[in-house]
Write an enzyme that holds these catalytic residues in place. Sequence first.
Site, PDB file in Angstrom:
ATOM      1  CG  HIS A 111      -2.027  -1.042   1.115  1.00  0.00           C
ATOM      2  ND1 HIS A 111      -2.763  -1.454   2.203  1.00  0.00           N
ATOM      3  CD2 HIS A 111      -2.499  -1.746   0.058  1.00  0.00           C
ATOM      4  CE1 HIS A 111      -3.632  -2.381   1.828  1.00  0.00           C
ATOM      5  NE2 HIS A 111      -3.486  -2.587   0.528  1.00  0.00           N
ATOM      6  CB  CYS A 154       6.403  19.762 -12.876  1.00  0.00           C
ATOM      7  SG  CYS A 154       5.103  18.938 -11.948  1.00  0.00           S
TER       8      CYS A 154
END
Length: 273
Positions: free
Chosen positions: A127, A177
């Site tokens: 997970h 970014c």
Amino acid sequence: MASTTTGKIAEFRRLLSRAHSVLVLTGAGISAESGVPTFRGAGGLWRQFRVTDLATPAAFSRSPSLVWEFYHYRRELVRTKQPNKAHIAIAQAEAKFEKQGKRFNVITQNVDGLHRRAGTKNLIEMHGNLFMTRCTSCGFTEENNSSPICESLRNRGSPAENGPDINEKDLPCCRKCKSLVRPHIVWFGEQIWDDVLEKIEKEIQLCDLFLVVGTSSVVYPAAGYASILSQKNIPIAEVNIETTPSTSIATYHFHGPAAQLLPQLLSSNIDDE
Ligand code: BJW
Ligand code: ZN
């Protein structure tokens, strides 16, 4: 099956000594004795929310601030916790098996990183991990151990409500970014990553002894592994303080806390019969 717990432990240890490919599946219960709250037990709430309210893509789009506060709180909490005797017994058993040229793999549903810190190497964190982030725009994924993860989260995330929403531009952002990043964690309704599923499938194919520790066995796909292995007549041992949907198909159910039972089940200090 032997009727006493001591007899069952001895039987399990005999099976273990003959196994060639042990697979261990762990859940939140293994970290309970380290002081990390489980999801479905007492302490499973943060503010008024259940994990199912926060660990979803919908919750993150609705309020990235709230979800980041929740994860920031858990990152900071886990930093203060240590692996317990159960994590350590698993890491030591892995080392012993490796020395003997046998397979020993751990699949954990936990995102707390305590297995890693205990020294487990053959580890699948199915997970994800609290200390990994992924960019919501370019997908760039990296480990991030900063504390706090960003300045705006400093002194935030308390289980008692503590402040207005944080502006998205002040939340953790991508080094590449500058877009918003999210925890690199599998939320409800999201697919387990393909490479992770492939590794799990391989271990399930090879496994000849399955040990399930401290999971409520309700969250899929992990909840289905015991049943797959039981259909192949692979012995299954469960360690839990409660019964679960896996109990009825387990060959052995060891009732009690993992940190007490796992050293008895796995340690090499006790003579193998
Ligand atoms: C002790 C102890 C001590 C205490 N010693 N023991 C098939 C059927 C139905 C639904 C689905 C299905 N397939 C997929 C789904 C949907 C969903 C799902 O399973 N829902 C169910 C709740 C019904 N699954 C998914 O969405 C998964 N994705 C997927 O399968 O994609 C394909 C797909 C999607 C949709 C439909 C169909 C297919 C992704 C699941 C991601 C789970 N993510 C979370 C949160 C993120 C991580 C985070 O933020 O931390 O992961 S949910 C939460 O539950 C967390 C845990 O890893 C996970 C499991 O919980 P765990 O570890 O079992 O903890 P608890 O608290 O439940 O239990 C603790 C246990 O320890 C208890 O038993 C105690 O007794 C015990 N214990 N102290 C030993 N000292
Ligand atoms: Zn990016």
